[in-house]
Design a protein around this motif. Structure first.
Motif, short mmCIF file in Angstrom:
data_model
loop_
_atom_site.label_atom_id
_atom_site.label_comp_id
_atom_site.label_asym_id
_atom_site.label_seq_id
_atom_site.Cartn_x
_atom_site.Cartn_y
_atom_site.Cartn_z
N HIS A 1 -0.86 8.19 11.72
CA HIS A 1 -0.92 7.64 10.35
C HIS A 1 -2.17 6.76 10.19
N VAL B 1 -2.78 0.64 18.13
CA VAL B 1 -1.49 0.93 18.77
C VAL B 1 -1.50 0.55 20.27
N HIS C 1 7.77 6.24 5.16
CA HIS C 1 6.43 6.11 4.55
C HIS C 1 5.41 6.96 5.32
N LEU D 1 12.17 -6.50 21.64
CA LEU D 1 12.48 -5.73 20.42
C LEU D 1 13.47 -4.61 20.70
N HIS E 1 0.83 -1.23 0.00
CA HIS E 1 0.00 0.00 0.00
C HIS E 1 0.85 1.26 0.00
N HIS F 1 -5.89 -0.45 7.84
CA HIS F 1 -5.07 0.57 7.19
C HIS F 1 -4.63 0.16 5.79
N PHE G 1 -3.33 -3.63 11.42
CA PHE G 1 -2.63 -2.84 10.40
C PHE G 1 -3.16 -3.17 9.00
N THR H 1 -1.77 -6.83 16.15
CA THR H 1 -1.39 -5.55 15.53
C THR H 1 -1.22 -5.71 14.02
C1 RET Z 1 1.60 -2.38 19.33
C2 RET Z 1 2.57 -3.48 18.95
C3 RET Z 1 3.40 -3.37 17.83
C4 RET Z 1 3.25 -2.17 16.97
C5 RET Z 1 3.36 -2.08 15.64
C6 RET Z 1 3.07 -0.88 14.89
C7 RET Z 1 2.52 0.30 15.60
C8 RET Z 1 3.28 -0.88 13.54
C9 RET Z 1 3.04 0.23 12.68
C10 RET Z 1 3.22 0.13 11.34
C11 RET Z 1 2.98 1.21 10.41
C12 RET Z 1 2.57 2.54 10.87
C13 RET Z 1 3.15 0.94 9.09
C14 RET Z 1 2.99 1.91 8.03
O1 RET Z 1 2.08 1.98 7.24
C15 RET Z 1 4.41 -4.47 17.51
C16 RET Z 1 5.77 -3.85 17.21
C17 RET Z 1 3.95 -5.31 16.32
C18 RET Z 1 4.63 -5.42 18.70
C19 RET Z 1 3.37 -5.83 19.32
C20 RET Z 1 2.57 -4.67 19.85
#
Ligand code: RET
Length: 271
Positions: free
Chosen positions: A104, A124, A263, A142, A54, A203, A199, A195
């Motif tokens: 975002h 989040v 991004h 992490l 995307h 999104h 995502f 998550t």
């Molecule tokens: C809460 C959380 C996580 C957050 C991941 C995020 C917030 C990813 C954001 C990705 C984006 C913004 C991509 C762009 O388009 C992890 C690390 C998986 C670990 C488990 C708990």
């Protein structure tokens, strides 16, 4: 102009598709979780990988085109710079990354402002709300350092705000399937899987789908594939290096957060 019955039919079909996608993916995720933690994490990473496309095409000026080599090189350089900052200041890096991610995510989800923030804060902070300890352990792995409890509490409060907003949003529009699936995922599934699902469902897929409606799938694939495929292969290589023990998880995490950040930053942030 579309006639009222045709419009009604179209909305009914979209409604059915939304429900099928949300509950289909949630069921798939539940099966992975039943298969074990390894499968849950693998599917979670799979959702992130599937969502790469995307953001893999240049989509700033009302057109959709592939990134040029120089664009891609600049992107990777910026991503590496963020990864280095992340390694130097892990907790500050994670804090900023989660803030930017929430911002975002609320840009992209469908519905009114209430539903969009409900989704963003759930994606989040939802895992921290429902599964504080497990989420803290994942962040600690992490970052390579323990996560202060007050920090986790703030994230859980953000997740709690997401839940309150989700209840309010669903009160107004009870068939917000993807929001229901995201809340259920963060409550029930491994945080990486939850998550990843949130995502993709809230999104990456809606963004990708909107691009396809506007430009057509073949145009989207043509523009995104040259960067999405190497990025996916790179991410898979990083995961494999971590699995065989030649890349520390902390480095892989810094690269993942670093590479996602340009991004986010190249979007119009003031919206
Ligand atoms: C809460 C959380 C996580 C957050 C991941 C995020 C917030 C990813 C954001 C990705 C984006 C913004 C991509 C762009 O388009 C992890 C690390 C998986 C670990 C488990 C708990």
């Amino acid at each position: 102009m579309a006639s009222a019955p045709a419009d009604h039919d179209r909305r009914l079909r979209a409604f059915g598709r939304g429900a099928a996608l949300s509950f289909g993916l949630l069921s798939l995720a539940a099966l992975a979780q039943l298969a074990g933690t390894g499968a849950a994490i693998a599917l979670g990473i799979g959702f992130f990988l599937a969502g790469f496309a995307h953001g893999a095409a240049e989509h700033q000026s009302g057109t959709l085109r592939a990134f040029r080599l120089l664009d891609a090189a600049a992107y990777v350089l910026a991503g590496l710079a963020v990864a280095a900052l992340f390694l130097a200041m892990p907790l500050a890096g994670l804090t900023l990354f989660l803030l930017l991610s929430a911002w975002h995510f609320q840009h992209s989800a469908g519905g009114d402002r209430l539903a969009r923030w409900a989704y963003a804060l759930t994606a989040v902070g939802g895992s921290a709300l429902w599964q504080g300890e497990a989420t803290a352990e994942i962040f600690a792995a992490l970052l390579g350092q323990p996560i202060p409890q007050p920090w986790m509490l703030v994230l859980a409060v953000a997740g709690g705000a997401g839940l309150v907003l989700a209840i309010a949003a669903l009160g107004r529009r009870p068939h917000g399937w993807s929001l229901i699936a995201c809340v259920a995922a963060t409550a029930l599934l491994h945080p990486v899987l939850a998550t990843g699902l949130a995502f993709f469902l809230g999104h990456a897929w809606p963004m990708q789908h909107a691009q396809a409606r506007r430009f057509g799938w073949s145009e989207v694939i043509r523009a995104a594939a040259p960067t999405a495929i190497p990025a996916m292969l790179g991410a898979l290589a990083i995961a494999a290096f971590v699995l065989v023990g030649i890349l520390p998880l902390v480095w892989a995490a810094a690269l993942a957060f670093g590479m996602a950040t340009p991004h986010i930053l190249t979007e119009r942030l003031e919206r």
